[in-house]
Design a protein around this motif. Structure first.
Motif, PDB file in Angstrom:
ATOM      1  N   LEU A  34       0.828  -1.197   0.000  1.00  0.00           N
ATOM      2  CA  LEU A  34       0.000   0.000   0.000  1.00  0.00           C
ATOM      3  C   LEU A  34       0.869   1.257   0.000  1.00  0.00           C
ATOM      4  O   LEU A  34       1.921   1.272   0.640  1.00  0.00           O
ATOM      5  CB  LEU A  34      -0.884   0.026   1.249  1.00  0.00           C
ATOM      6  CG  LEU A  34      -2.172  -0.795   1.226  1.00  0.00           C
ATOM      7  CD1 LEU A  34      -1.910  -2.268   1.057  1.00  0.00           C
ATOM      8  CD2 LEU A  34      -2.959  -0.523   2.472  1.00  0.00           C
ATOM      9  N   PRO A  35       0.411   2.305  -0.664  1.00  0.00           N
ATOM     10  CA  PRO A  35       1.104   3.585  -0.551  1.00  0.00           C
ATOM     11  C   PRO A  35       0.952   4.115   0.878  1.00  0.00           C
ATOM     12  O   PRO A  35       0.047   3.705   1.621  1.00  0.00           O
ATOM     13  CB  PRO A  35       0.397   4.490  -1.555  1.00  0.00           C
ATOM     14  CG  PRO A  35      -0.734   3.726  -2.126  1.00  0.00           C
ATOM     15  CD  PRO A  35      -0.708   2.344  -1.585  1.00  0.00           C
ATOM     16  N   THR A  36       1.802   5.036   1.249  1.00  0.00           N
ATOM     17  CA  THR A  36       1.832   5.567   2.610  1.00  0.00           C
ATOM     18  C   THR A  36       0.464   6.068   3.054  1.00  0.00           C
ATOM     19  O   THR A  36       0.018   5.777   4.167  1.00  0.00           O
ATOM     20  CB  THR A  36       2.872   6.698   2.711  1.00  0.00           C
ATOM     21  OG1 THR A  36       4.136   6.178   2.306  1.00  0.00           O
ATOM     22  CG2 THR A  36       2.978   7.221   4.131  1.00  0.00           C
ATOM     23  N   ARG A  37      -0.215   6.777   2.197  1.00  0.00           N
ATOM     24  CA  ARG A  37      -1.529   7.337   2.565  1.00  0.00           C
ATOM     25  C   ARG A  37      -2.535   6.239   2.912  1.00  0.00           C
ATOM     26  O   ARG A  37      -3.272   6.334   3.899  1.00  0.00           O
ATOM     27  CB  ARG A  37      -2.055   8.211   1.432  1.00  0.00           C
ATOM     28  CG  ARG A  37      -3.369   8.893   1.757  1.00  0.00           C
ATOM     29  CD  ARG A  37      -3.774   9.810   0.603  1.00  0.00           C
ATOM     30  NE  ARG A  37      -4.992  10.484   0.897  1.00  0.00           N
ATOM     31  CZ  ARG A  37      -5.081  11.690   1.456  1.00  0.00           C
ATOM     32  NH1 ARG A  37      -3.985  12.345   1.773  1.00  0.00           N
ATOM     33  NH2 ARG A  37      -6.252  12.244   1.679  1.00  0.00           N
ATOM     34  N   ASP A  38      -2.571   5.166   2.109  1.00  0.00           N
ATOM     35  CA  ASP A  38      -3.479   4.056   2.379  1.00  0.00           C
ATOM     36  C   ASP A  38      -3.113   3.337   3.679  1.00  0.00           C
ATOM     37  O   ASP A  38      -3.985   2.889   4.426  1.00  0.00           O
ATOM     38  CB  ASP A  38      -3.497   3.066   1.218  1.00  0.00           C
ATOM     39  CG  ASP A  38      -4.141   3.643  -0.038  1.00  0.00           C
ATOM     40  OD1 ASP A  38      -4.763   4.728   0.049  1.00  0.00           O
ATOM     41  OD2 ASP A  38      -4.016   3.014  -1.099  1.00  0.00           O
ATOM     42  N   ALA A  42      -5.460   2.842   6.983  1.00  0.00           N
ATOM     43  CA  ALA A  42      -5.706   1.536   7.599  1.00  0.00           C
ATOM     44  C   ALA A  42      -5.395   1.578   9.091  1.00  0.00           C
ATOM     45  O   ALA A  42      -6.137   1.020   9.908  1.00  0.00           O
ATOM     46  CB  ALA A  42      -4.880   0.455   6.911  1.00  0.00           C
ATOM     47  N   VAL A  43      -4.333   2.266   9.460  1.00  0.00           N
ATOM     48  CA  VAL A  43      -3.967   2.397  10.881  1.00  0.00           C
ATOM     49  C   VAL A  43      -5.003   3.254  11.598  1.00  0.00           C
ATOM     50  O   VAL A  43      -5.468   2.903  12.689  1.00  0.00           O
ATOM     51  CB  VAL A  43      -2.543   2.981  11.036  1.00  0.00           C
ATOM     52  CG1 VAL A  43      -2.241   3.305  12.498  1.00  0.00           C
ATOM     53  CG2 VAL A  43      -1.504   2.016  10.474  1.00  0.00           C
ATOM     54  N   ASN A  71       6.819  -2.419   5.154  1.00  0.00           N
ATOM     55  CA  ASN A  71       5.723  -2.096   4.244  1.00  0.00           C
ATOM     56  C   ASN A  71       4.468  -2.825   4.691  1.00  0.00           C
ATOM     57  O   ASN A  71       4.546  -3.927   5.212  1.00  0.00           O
ATOM     58  CB  ASN A  71       6.045  -2.550   2.816  1.00  0.00           C
ATOM     59  CG  ASN A  71       7.202  -1.804   2.225  1.00  0.00           C
ATOM     60  OD1 ASN A  71       8.340  -2.202   2.402  1.00  0.00           O
ATOM     61  ND2 ASN A  71       6.921  -0.740   1.520  1.00  0.00           N
ATOM     62  N   LEU A  72       3.331  -2.213   4.429  1.00  0.00           N
ATOM     63  CA  LEU A  72       2.049  -2.878   4.637  1.00  0.00           C
ATOM     64  C   LEU A  72       1.582  -3.343   3.263  1.00  0.00           C
ATOM     65  O   LEU A  72       1.438  -2.535   2.334  1.00  0.00           O
ATOM     66  CB  LEU A  72       1.037  -1.930   5.271  1.00  0.00           C
ATOM     67  CG  LEU A  72      -0.329  -2.528   5.586  1.00  0.00           C
ATOM     68  CD1 LEU A  72      -0.208  -3.674   6.591  1.00  0.00           C
ATOM     69  CD2 LEU A  72      -1.271  -1.452   6.114  1.00  0.00           C
ATOM     70  N   CYS A  73       1.369  -4.644   3.132  1.00  0.00           N
ATOM     71  CA  CYS A  73       1.071  -5.228   1.825  1.00  0.00           C
ATOM     72  C   CYS A  73      -0.152  -6.128   1.901  1.00  0.00           C
ATOM     73  O   CYS A  73      -0.519  -6.614   2.965  1.00  0.00           O
ATOM     74  CB  CYS A  73       2.261  -6.056   1.342  1.00  0.00           C
ATOM     75  SG  CYS A  73       3.826  -5.164   1.345  1.00  0.00           S
TER      76      CYS A  73
END
Length: 108
Positions: A34-38, A42-43, A71-73
């Motif tokens: 995921l891009p940083t904004r996404d 999510a957080v 990374n969050l994937c």
């Protein structure tokens, strides 16, 4: 060792990885990140644990290693943190943390 030299060393080590299976698993795990904004969304919505929590969990799994990337994937339909850590002997370790629970899924 300066931050710049650690970065250079990390890049050299990453280039030196020869295991095709490792490279394939690391690449597939990082394809749907995921891009940083996404990730922030999510957080904020509490869909996943905070990145700092995931990194601390990974550090407990790989003590004395330097975290290079987190990374969050998407892995299938689940969100996982993929954390890459550099051990003192030069080996790269990939720790996968389940995003919603914060539990370790795998260490390679």
């Amino acid at each position: 060792m300066s931050s710049f030299m650690r970065l250079v060393w990390s890049i050299i080590v990453l280039w030196g990885l020869t295991g095709a299976a490792y490279a394939q698993s690391a690449t597939s795990a990082l394809q749907n990140c995921l891009p940083t904004r996404d990730m922030q969304e999510a957080v904020a919505s509490k869909s996943v644990v905070a990145p700092a929590f995931a990194v601390m969990t990974a550090r407990r799994q790989v003590p004395n290693a330097e975290v290079l990337r987190a990374n969050l994937c998407r892995n299938s339909d689940a969100l996982v943190y993929v954390i890459m850590a550099l051990q003192k002997d030069g080996r790269i370790v990939q720790v996968m943390i389940d995003g919603p629970s914060g539990r370790v899924k795998s260490v390679h």
